[in-house]
Motif scaffolding. Structure first.
Motif, PDB file in Angstrom:
ATOM      1  N   ILE A   1       0.848  -1.182   0.000  1.00 33.06           N
ATOM      2  CA  ILE A   1       0.000   0.000   0.000  1.00 33.06           C
ATOM      3  C   ILE A   1       0.891   1.241   0.000  1.00 33.06           C
ATOM      4  N   ALA A   2       0.631   2.152  -0.919  1.00 31.16           N
ATOM      5  CA  ALA A   2       1.439   3.363  -1.019  1.00 31.16           C
ATOM      6  C   ALA A   2       1.289   4.247   0.223  1.00 31.16           C
ATOM      7  N   ASP A   3       0.117   4.272   0.826  1.00 32.93           N
ATOM      8  CA  ASP A   3      -0.144   5.078   2.017  1.00 32.93           C
ATOM      9  C   ASP A   3      -0.747   4.172   3.086  1.00 32.93           C
ATOM     10  N   MET A   4       0.060   3.766   4.065  1.00 33.62           N
ATOM     11  CA  MET A   4      -0.415   2.825   5.077  1.00 33.62           C
ATOM     12  C   MET A   4      -1.562   3.381   5.921  1.00 33.62           C
ATOM     13  N   ALA A   5      -1.827   4.655   5.835  1.00 32.88           N
ATOM     14  CA  ALA A   5      -3.006   5.215   6.505  1.00 32.88           C
ATOM     15  C   ALA A   5      -4.289   4.663   5.874  1.00 32.88           C
ATOM     16  N   ARG A   6      -4.176   4.074   4.678  1.00 38.33           N
ATOM     17  CA  ARG A   6      -5.332   3.501   3.973  1.00 38.33           C
ATOM     18  C   ARG A   6      -5.506   2.008   4.251  1.00 38.33           C
ATOM     19  N   TRP A   7      -4.730   1.448   5.180  1.00 38.57           N
ATOM     20  CA  TRP A   7      -4.762   0.023   5.495  1.00 38.57           C
ATOM     21  C   TRP A   7      -6.164  -0.451   5.861  1.00 38.57           C
ATOM     22  N   GLU A   8      -6.849   0.275   6.732  1.00 45.38           N
ATOM     23  CA  GLU A   8      -8.218  -0.108   7.121  1.00 45.38           C
ATOM     24  C   GLU A   8      -9.171  -0.028   5.931  1.00 45.38           C
ATOM     25  N   ASP A   9      -8.975   0.971   5.071  1.00 45.87           N
ATOM     26  CA  ASP A   9      -9.815   1.079   3.871  1.00 45.87           C
ATOM     27  C   ASP A   9      -9.629  -0.147   2.984  1.00 45.87           C
ATOM     28  N   PHE A  10      -8.374  -0.579   2.837  1.00 45.49           N
ATOM     29  CA  PHE A  10      -8.124  -1.769   2.036  1.00 45.49           C
ATOM     30  C   PHE A  10      -8.787  -2.990   2.669  1.00 45.49           C
ATOM     31  N   ASN A  11      -8.666  -3.115   3.984  1.00 44.02           N
ATOM     32  CA  ASN A  11      -9.241  -4.278   4.671  1.00 44.02           C
ATOM     33  C   ASN A  11     -10.740  -4.396   4.438  1.00 44.02           C
ATOM     34  N   LYS A  12     -11.441  -3.279   4.361  1.00 46.37           N
ATOM     35  CA  LYS A  12     -12.894  -3.298   4.123  1.00 46.37           C
ATOM     36  C   LYS A  12     -13.207  -3.918   2.764  1.00 46.37           C
ATOM     37  N   VAL A  13     -12.383  -3.661   1.780  1.00 42.52           N
ATOM     38  CA  VAL A  13     -12.556  -4.260   0.452  1.00 42.52           C
ATOM     39  C   VAL A  13     -12.110  -5.715   0.480  1.00 42.52           C
ATOM     40  N   TYR A  14     -10.950  -5.965   1.018  1.00 44.70           N
ATOM     41  CA  TYR A  14     -10.318  -7.291   1.025  1.00 44.70           C
ATOM     42  C   TYR A  14     -11.220  -8.376   1.601  1.00 44.70           C
ATOM     43  N   VAL A  15     -11.838  -8.108   2.750  1.00 43.76           N
ATOM     44  CA  VAL A  15     -12.626  -9.148   3.420  1.00 43.76           C
ATOM     45  C   VAL A  15     -13.853  -9.565   2.617  1.00 43.76           C
ATOM     46  N   THR A  16     -14.286  -8.756   1.671  1.00 41.24           N
ATOM     47  CA  THR A  16     -15.450  -9.122   0.858  1.00 41.24           C
ATOM     48  C   THR A  16     -15.128 -10.223  -0.152  1.00 41.24           C
ATOM     49  N   TYR A  17     -13.856 -10.540  -0.336  1.00 37.26           N
ATOM     50  CA  TYR A  17     -13.434 -11.554  -1.309  1.00 37.26           C
ATOM     51  C   TYR A  17     -13.245 -12.943  -0.691  1.00 37.26           C
ATOM     52  N   PHE A  18     -13.405 -13.041   0.626  1.00 38.08           N
ATOM     53  CA  PHE A  18     -13.163 -14.306   1.309  1.00 38.08           C
ATOM     54  C   PHE A  18     -14.266 -14.580   2.321  1.00 38.08           C
ATOM     55  N   LYS A  19     -14.467 -15.859   2.612  1.00 37.74           N
ATOM     56  CA  LYS A  19     -15.374 -16.236   3.687  1.00 37.74           C
ATOM     57  C   LYS A  19     -14.707 -15.869   5.015  1.00 37.74           C
TER      58      LYS A  19
ATOM     59  N   VAL B   1      -2.223   0.609  -4.582  1.00 36.64           N
ATOM     60  CA  VAL B   1      -2.212  -0.687  -3.910  1.00 36.64           C
ATOM     61  C   VAL B   1      -1.833  -1.771  -4.917  1.00 36.64           C
ATOM     62  N   GLU B   2      -1.090  -2.765  -4.440  1.00 32.25           N
ATOM     63  CA  GLU B   2      -0.732  -3.925  -5.252  1.00 32.25           C
ATOM     64  C   GLU B   2      -0.911  -5.164  -4.376  1.00 32.25           C
ATOM     65  N   VAL B   3      -1.436  -6.229  -4.968  1.00 32.76           N
ATOM     66  CA  VAL B   3      -1.724  -7.456  -4.223  1.00 32.76           C
ATOM     67  C   VAL B   3      -1.160  -8.646  -4.992  1.00 32.76           C
ATOM     68  N   GLU B   4      -0.420  -9.509  -4.285  1.00 33.75           N
ATOM     69  CA  GLU B   4       0.017 -10.772  -4.871  1.00 33.75           C
ATOM     70  C   GLU B   4      -0.474 -11.889  -3.966  1.00 33.75           C
ATOM     71  N   CYS B   5      -0.747 -13.039  -4.562  1.00 33.12           N
ATOM     72  CA  CYS B   5      -1.306 -14.161  -3.795  1.00 33.12           C
ATOM     73  C   CYS B   5      -0.690 -15.484  -4.207  1.00 33.12           C
ATOM     74  N   MET B   6      -0.829 -16.444  -3.319  1.00 35.79           N
ATOM     75  CA  MET B   6      -0.446 -17.822  -3.578  1.00 35.79           C
ATOM     76  C   MET B   6      -1.669 -18.684  -3.290  1.00 35.79           C
ATOM     77  N   ALA B   7      -1.996 -19.580  -4.204  1.00 38.42           N
ATOM     78  CA  ALA B   7      -3.156 -20.463  -4.040  1.00 38.42           C
ATOM     79  C   ALA B   7      -2.669 -21.914  -3.991  1.00 38.42           C
TER      80      ALA B   7
END
Length: 146
Positions: free
Chosen positions: A96-114, A135-141
């Motif tokens: 995240i370019a601005d870590m002050a946006r961490w909570e904002d990202f979390n609100k979006v992120y949790v909608t993609y998972f149970k 923001v940039e996201v990488e994942c491992m499945a």
């Protein structure tokens, strides 16, 4: 990830690094020409999705929340190319370019998972993400071969 999965991952990475015969798949469907990376690589029972920005064919979408959603949508689309979904994700790294946006990202992120099926995750502040992304996201499945 269980101890058994960690051992399998370590073995897969060892086999891959040693040059021994390993089942490795490079997925580039939809990657822009000239980009020096694969969108995802399957090594054994794992699929590693490259960092995704909030981009569409015309470039970055506008706004932090929109970029967050688009980055996650891009990951979901790449996983679909392997017949996988977000429930197969076991680890994510968030930049995240601005870590002050961490909570904002979390609100979006949790909608993609149970709620009971959240992947392991790291998040870090990153100065100068590609294309000026926020923001940039990488994942491992985990994707056992059947």
């Amino acid at each position: 990830m269980t101890r058994m999965h960690l051992k399998k991952l370590a073995l897969t990475l060892f086999i891959t690094a040693s040059g021994a015969a390993a089942a490795i798949d490079y997925y580039n469907k939809g990657n822009e020409p000239g980009r020096p990376f694969s969108l995802a690589v399957r090594a054994g029972d794992y699929v590693f999705v490259s960092g995704q920005l909030g981009t569409v064919t015309t470039g970055l979408v506008k706004g932090f929340d929109a970029q967050s959603r688009q980055a996650m949508d891009n990951i979901a689309a790449i996983l679909k190319g392997y017949n996988l979904g977000m429930n197969d994700v076991v680890k994510c790294t968030i930049m995240i370019a601005d870590m002050a946006r961490w909570e904002d990202f979390n609100k979006v992120y949790v909608t993609y998972f149970k709620p009971e099926r959240l992947p392991a995750r790291s998040a870090l502040g990153a100065n100068g993400l590609a294309l000026g992304g926020e923001v940039e996201v990488e994942c491992m499945a985990y994707a056992p071969r059947r």
